[in-house]
Motif scaffolding. Structure first.
Motif, short mmCIF file in Angstrom:
data_model
loop_
_atom_site.label_atom_id
_atom_site.label_comp_id
_atom_site.label_asym_id
_atom_site.label_seq_id
_atom_site.Cartn_x
_atom_site.Cartn_y
_atom_site.Cartn_z
N PRO A 42 -15.23 0.57 39.66
CA PRO A 42 -14.63 0.98 40.94
C PRO A 42 -13.15 0.61 41.01
N LEU A 43 -12.36 1.18 40.14
CA LEU A 43 -10.95 0.81 40.06
C LEU A 43 -10.11 1.52 41.12
N LYS A 44 -9.32 0.72 41.84
CA LYS A 44 -8.50 1.33 42.89
C LYS A 44 -7.16 1.81 42.34
N MET A 45 -6.80 1.37 41.15
CA MET A 45 -5.46 1.71 40.64
C MET A 45 -5.34 3.21 40.38
N PRO A 46 -4.12 3.76 40.59
CA PRO A 46 -3.93 5.19 40.33
C PRO A 46 -4.21 5.50 38.86
N LEU A 48 -3.78 3.43 35.27
CA LEU A 48 -4.93 3.13 34.42
C LEU A 48 -4.67 3.60 32.98
N VAL A 49 -4.10 4.79 32.86
CA VAL A 49 -3.82 5.33 31.52
C VAL A 49 -2.80 4.44 30.80
N ASN A 50 -1.74 4.03 31.49
CA ASN A 50 -0.73 3.17 30.86
C ASN A 50 -1.34 1.83 30.44
N PHE A 51 -2.17 1.29 31.33
CA PHE A 51 -2.81 0.01 31.07
C PHE A 51 -3.72 0.12 29.83
N LEU A 55 -8.64 18.40 32.96
CA LEU A 55 -8.12 17.69 34.13
C LEU A 55 -6.67 18.10 34.40
N ASP A 56 -6.34 18.24 35.66
CA ASP A 56 -4.97 18.57 36.05
C ASP A 56 -4.21 17.24 36.19
N TRP A 57 -3.48 16.89 35.15
CA TRP A 57 -2.82 15.57 35.09
C TRP A 57 -1.90 15.36 36.28
N ASP A 58 -1.11 16.38 36.64
CA ASP A 58 -0.15 16.20 37.74
C ASP A 58 -0.87 15.94 39.06
N MET A 59 -2.08 16.47 39.14
CA MET A 59 -2.84 16.26 40.38
C MET A 59 -3.50 14.87 40.40
N VAL A 60 -4.02 14.43 39.25
CA VAL A 60 -4.80 13.17 39.28
C VAL A 60 -3.96 11.91 39.06
N ARG A 61 -2.77 12.04 38.50
CA ARG A 61 -2.04 10.84 38.07
C ARG A 61 -1.76 9.85 39.20
N SER A 62 -1.54 10.36 40.41
CA SER A 62 -1.22 9.42 41.49
C SER A 62 -2.45 9.09 42.35
N ARG A 63 -3.60 9.67 42.01
CA ARG A 63 -4.79 9.40 42.83
C ARG A 63 -5.52 8.15 42.34
N LYS A 100 -11.32 7.33 43.73
CA LYS A 100 -11.45 8.49 44.63
C LYS A 100 -11.70 9.81 43.89
N LEU A 101 -11.73 9.77 42.57
CA LEU A 101 -11.98 11.01 41.82
C LEU A 101 -13.46 11.40 41.93
N SER A 102 -13.75 12.68 41.65
CA SER A 102 -15.16 13.10 41.62
C SER A 102 -15.83 12.48 40.39
N GLY A 103 -17.17 12.53 40.37
CA GLY A 103 -17.92 11.96 39.24
C GLY A 103 -17.49 12.56 37.90
N GLY A 104 -17.35 13.91 37.89
CA GLY A 104 -16.97 14.59 36.64
C GLY A 104 -15.56 14.21 36.21
N MET A 105 -14.65 14.09 37.19
CA MET A 105 -13.26 13.73 36.86
C MET A 105 -13.18 12.31 36.32
N LYS A 106 -13.98 11.42 36.89
CA LYS A 106 -14.00 10.02 36.38
C LYS A 106 -14.48 10.02 34.94
N GLN A 107 -15.55 10.79 34.72
CA GLN A 107 -16.13 10.85 33.37
C GLN A 107 -15.10 11.35 32.36
N LYS A 108 -14.37 12.40 32.76
CA LYS A 108 -13.37 12.97 31.84
C LYS A 108 -12.26 11.95 31.58
#
Ligand SMILES: Nc1ncnc2c1ncn2[C@@H]1O[C@H](COP(=O)(O)OP(=O)(O)OP(=O)(O)O)[C@@H](O)[C@H]1O
Length: 281
Positions: free
Chosen positions: A84-88, A92-95, A116-124, A128-136
């Protein structure tokens, strides 16, 4: 490459792993199957050096508890339950890239290829992502590096057919230079990805079988299913597989990922009384 020697783990007098002895070499793709509570996740946690236990676990000759950084640097891990990570997502990717000395761009490229639409998800926030987006995202973090040990807990469960295809392709590209450990409750979900099946039951290895290794992980099959009559529930099931019908719901056509064959036949089995013919080529 991986070895478990007489590994046991007890939680409050409950013996969850009971004398597991297994060794797994590069090039082996192992389905780790077993019912709920059989001990699959606990075994993986021992492999990742997260638990104290009896017996010995080694990864490339190293004890993962004493050498966590070195061991984790070579592991790509996709957990069953997303943390349950709150970080954008961007953070997370940089970390994740920093932890394993990888380039964030590799992870981002993998995310894009999975759809995945990187520009859309990078700051979210990840949570808060959907299950499928988290999995990806988790798959991209695991595969966007030079891991030679891929540990995946029900990895493809939430993926759409296109992303599954890319994911299978990635596994195929790495199959000769990595060890893969794929857990699942159901063998049919993972059978066509692996060349060895280890079944656990109540903390023990109940079965350890090499299986035929003639799997085309990247194959696409043209498939036609004919019914005796149209059926709305079947049409709904086929929509999930991106199958289409041009005759009002009697014949259905689509492309199947090779490794999804068994799973697809499992879906058809629910409508066995309606199916008049199946063709796959
Ligand atoms: N941290 C813990 N504390 C106490 N008991 C635990 C802990 N982790 C797991 N267990 C218990 O150990 C047993 C094995 O759990 P484990 O998660 O390894 O099984 P599993 O085969 O991965 O199951 P599933 O398929 O449901 O994920 C279960 O009875 C579980 O309740």
């Amino acid at each position: 490459m991986i070895s478990f020697a007489n590994v046991s783990k007890t939680f409050k007098r409950h013996k969850v792993l009971d004398g597991i002895t297994l060794s797994i070499e590069t090039g082996e793709r192992v389905a780790l199957v077993g019912s709920n509570g059989a001990g699959k996740t606990t075994l993986i946690r021992c492999l990742l050096g997260e638990y104290l236990h009896e017996g010995e676990v080694t990864v490339g000759g190293l004890d993962p508890k004493a050498n966590r950084k070195a061991v984790l640097a070579r592991v790509g891990f996709v957990p069953q339950i997303p943390p349950p990570l709150k970080m954008p997502v961007g953070e997370l990717v940089n970390f994740a890239a920093a932890v394993c000395d990888s380039d964030p761009e590799r992870i981002i490229a993998m995310m894009r290829s999975l759809g995945l639409d990187w520009d859309m998800v990078r700051s979210r926030p990840f949570v808060k992502l959907s299950g499928g987006m988290k999995q990806k995202t988790l798959i991209a973090v695991a595969l966007g590096r030079d891991a030679d040990l891929l540990i995946m807990d029900e990895p493809a469960a939430n993926l759409d057919p296109e992303a599954r295809h890319i994911f299978f392709q990635q596994l195929h590209d790495r199959k000769d230079r990595a060890v893969m450990l794929i857990t699942s409750h159901r063998l049919d979900e993972v059978a066509s990805l692996v060349n060895r099946v280890v079944e656990m039951d109540q903390g023990k290895v109940a079965l350890d079988d090499r299986v035929a290794d003639d799997v085309e992980m990247t194959a696409k099959l043209d498939c036609t299913v004919r019914l005796t009559r149209p059926e709305p529930a079947f049409a709904k099931a086929m929509a999930d597989w991106r199958f289409v019908s041009e005759d009002g719901g009697v014949s259905w056509n689509g492309a199947l990922n090779g490794p999804d064959r068994l799973r697809f036949l499992g879906v058809l089995a629910r409508y066995a009384g309606l199916v008049a013919g199946i063709e796959m080529k």
